[in-house]
Design an enzyme around this catalytic site. Sequence first.
Site, PDB file in Angstrom:
ATOM      1  N   ASN A 160     -16.957 123.215  36.937  1.00  0.00           N
ATOM      2  CA  ASN A 160     -17.316 122.535  35.687  1.00  0.00           C
ATOM      3  C   ASN A 160     -16.021 121.999  35.079  1.00  0.00           C
ATOM      4  OD1 ASN A 160     -16.258 124.480  33.597  1.00  0.00           O
ATOM      5  ND2 ASN A 160     -17.596 125.843  34.774  1.00  0.00           N
ATOM      6  N   ASP A 164     -18.974 128.474  42.307  1.00  0.00           N
ATOM      7  CA  ASP A 164     -17.710 128.549  41.553  1.00  0.00           C
ATOM      8  C   ASP A 164     -17.314 130.020  41.334  1.00  0.00           C
ATOM      9  OD1 ASP A 164     -15.568 127.789  39.967  1.00  0.00           O
ATOM     10  OD2 ASP A 164     -16.778 127.088  38.272  1.00  0.00           O
ATOM     11  N   THR A 206     -26.771 120.934  42.880  1.00  0.00           N
ATOM     12  CA  THR A 206     -28.186 121.272  43.100  1.00  0.00           C
ATOM     13  C   THR A 206     -28.551 122.685  42.656  1.00  0.00           C
ATOM     14  OG1 THR A 206     -27.799 121.960  45.386  1.00  0.00           O
ATOM     15  CG2 THR A 206     -28.379 119.661  45.026  1.00  0.00           C
ATOM     16  N   GLY A 207     -27.601 123.398  42.044  1.00  0.00           N
ATOM     17  CA  GLY A 207     -27.897 124.727  41.498  1.00  0.00           C
ATOM     18  C   GLY A 207     -28.066 124.612  39.991  1.00  0.00           C
TER      19      GLY A 207
HETATM   20  N1  AR6 Z   1     -21.621 129.314  49.478  1.00  0.00           N
HETATM   21  C1  AR6 Z   1     -22.274 128.134  49.594  1.00  0.00           C
HETATM   22  N2  AR6 Z   1     -23.138 127.676  48.666  1.00  0.00           N
HETATM   23  C2  AR6 Z   1     -23.354 128.440  47.576  1.00  0.00           C
HETATM   24  C3  AR6 Z   1     -22.701 129.676  47.365  1.00  0.00           C
HETATM   25  C4  AR6 Z   1     -21.798 130.111  48.377  1.00  0.00           C
HETATM   26  N3  AR6 Z   1     -21.139 131.275  48.282  1.00  0.00           N
HETATM   27  N4  AR6 Z   1     -23.134 130.192  46.176  1.00  0.00           N
HETATM   28  C5  AR6 Z   1     -24.032 129.308  45.664  1.00  0.00           C
HETATM   29  N5  AR6 Z   1     -24.167 128.259  46.516  1.00  0.00           N
HETATM   30  P1  AR6 Z   1     -24.082 125.806  41.760  1.00  0.00           P
HETATM   31  P2  AR6 Z   1     -23.805 123.156  40.498  1.00  0.00           P
HETATM   32  C6  AR6 Z   1     -25.001 127.052  46.389  1.00  0.00           C
HETATM   33  O1  AR6 Z   1     -24.993 126.259  40.677  1.00  0.00           O
HETATM   34  O2  AR6 Z   1     -25.266 122.934  40.568  1.00  0.00           O
HETATM   35  C7  AR6 Z   1     -21.240 126.854  37.942  1.00  0.00           C
HETATM   36  O3  AR6 Z   1     -21.445 127.796  36.934  1.00  0.00           O
HETATM   37  C8  AR6 Z   1     -26.198 127.083  45.491  1.00  0.00           C
HETATM   38  O4  AR6 Z   1     -27.291 127.714  46.146  1.00  0.00           O
HETATM   39  O5  AR6 Z   1     -23.035 126.733  42.250  1.00  0.00           O
HETATM   40  O6  AR6 Z   1     -22.893 122.043  40.907  1.00  0.00           O
HETATM   41  C9  AR6 Z   1     -20.085 125.919  37.630  1.00  0.00           C
HETATM   42  O7  AR6 Z   1     -19.059 126.555  36.901  1.00  0.00           O
HETATM   43  C10 AR6 Z   1     -26.476 125.590  45.310  1.00  0.00           C
HETATM   44  O8  AR6 Z   1     -27.159 125.093  46.455  1.00  0.00           O
HETATM   45  O9  AR6 Z   1     -23.303 124.428  41.349  1.00  0.00           O
HETATM   46  C11 AR6 Z   1     -20.755 124.828  36.841  1.00  0.00           C
HETATM   47  O10 AR6 Z   1     -20.884 125.206  35.485  1.00  0.00           O
HETATM   48  C12 AR6 Z   1     -25.059 124.986  45.348  1.00  0.00           C
HETATM   49  O11 AR6 Z   1     -24.206 126.025  45.836  1.00  0.00           O
HETATM   50  C13 AR6 Z   1     -22.120 124.730  37.473  1.00  0.00           C
HETATM   51  O12 AR6 Z   1     -22.372 126.011  38.048  1.00  0.00           O
HETATM   52  C14 AR6 Z   1     -24.562 124.502  44.008  1.00  0.00           C
HETATM   53  O13 AR6 Z   1     -25.013 125.363  42.974  1.00  0.00           O
HETATM   54  C15 AR6 Z   1     -22.163 123.706  38.571  1.00  0.00           C
HETATM   55  O14 AR6 Z   1     -23.486 123.569  39.010  1.00  0.00           O
END
Ligand code: AR6
Length: 176
Positions: free
Chosen positions: A30, A40, A128-129
């Site tokens: 973020n 993250d 996508t999370g």
């Molecule tokens: N390895 C691979 N993919 C992962 C892992 C991992 N260890 N853990 C989660 N994912 P997100 P965003 C996937 O929410 O949507 C954070 O708080 C997860 O299943 O991590 O870009 C940041 O600080 C999903 O498919 O990222 C920001 O505030 C993907 O990673 C915010 O979230 C992305 O999910 C960013 O949101």
Amino acid sequence: MEKQIKQTRISLELGDITKCRVDAIVNAANPSLMGGAGVDGAIHKAGGPAILKECKRIVAHIGRLTPGHAVITNGGRLPARHVIHTVGPVWHGGVQREELILSSAYRESLVLADKMALKTIAFPSISTGAYGYPLDQAAEIAMRTVKEYIAGDSFLEQIIFILFSQEILEAYQKKL
Ligand code: AR6
């Protein structure tokens, strides 16, 4: 699943990106660069305080990271040598340039990897999370952006997408 374009291979794998031994893994961060949940949180937890320390130095220098941009730090205790931190868009229904920002997040990460003469890079499914980007649309943009990038002048050898569930993996497979 794999696809080769010029000298670069794109591969899709199910897994945890913090375990990935590549030149750089990409963090879906973020703008504060101070860590968070999701991938993250997992990266900072596994990599330890050295990554956050460098993030703080970067923020002191450039301020918050604008969505669509990317910066690079060390990899701390991770098997990856570096972490490229990028910020994807928060999904607002598609009316706030989300597509351009997501595409830019992938492209800027790739540009930075090439600038640093890296050969291997791993991405998660950015936005996508917690950020709520619809999976199929995000997968389409990710695959299109990466293919277009390596059709140009890149020295990257391998781009791996480390996807966190079977559903996410299948969405990317359809678009590759
Ligand atoms: N390895 C691979 N993919 C992962 C892992 C991992 N260890 N853990 C989660 N994912 P997100 P965003 C996937 O929410 O949507 C954070 O708080 C997860 O299943 O991590 O870009 C940041 O600080 C999903 O498919 O990222 C920001 O505030 C993907 O990673 C915010 O979230 C992305 O999910 C960013 O949101």
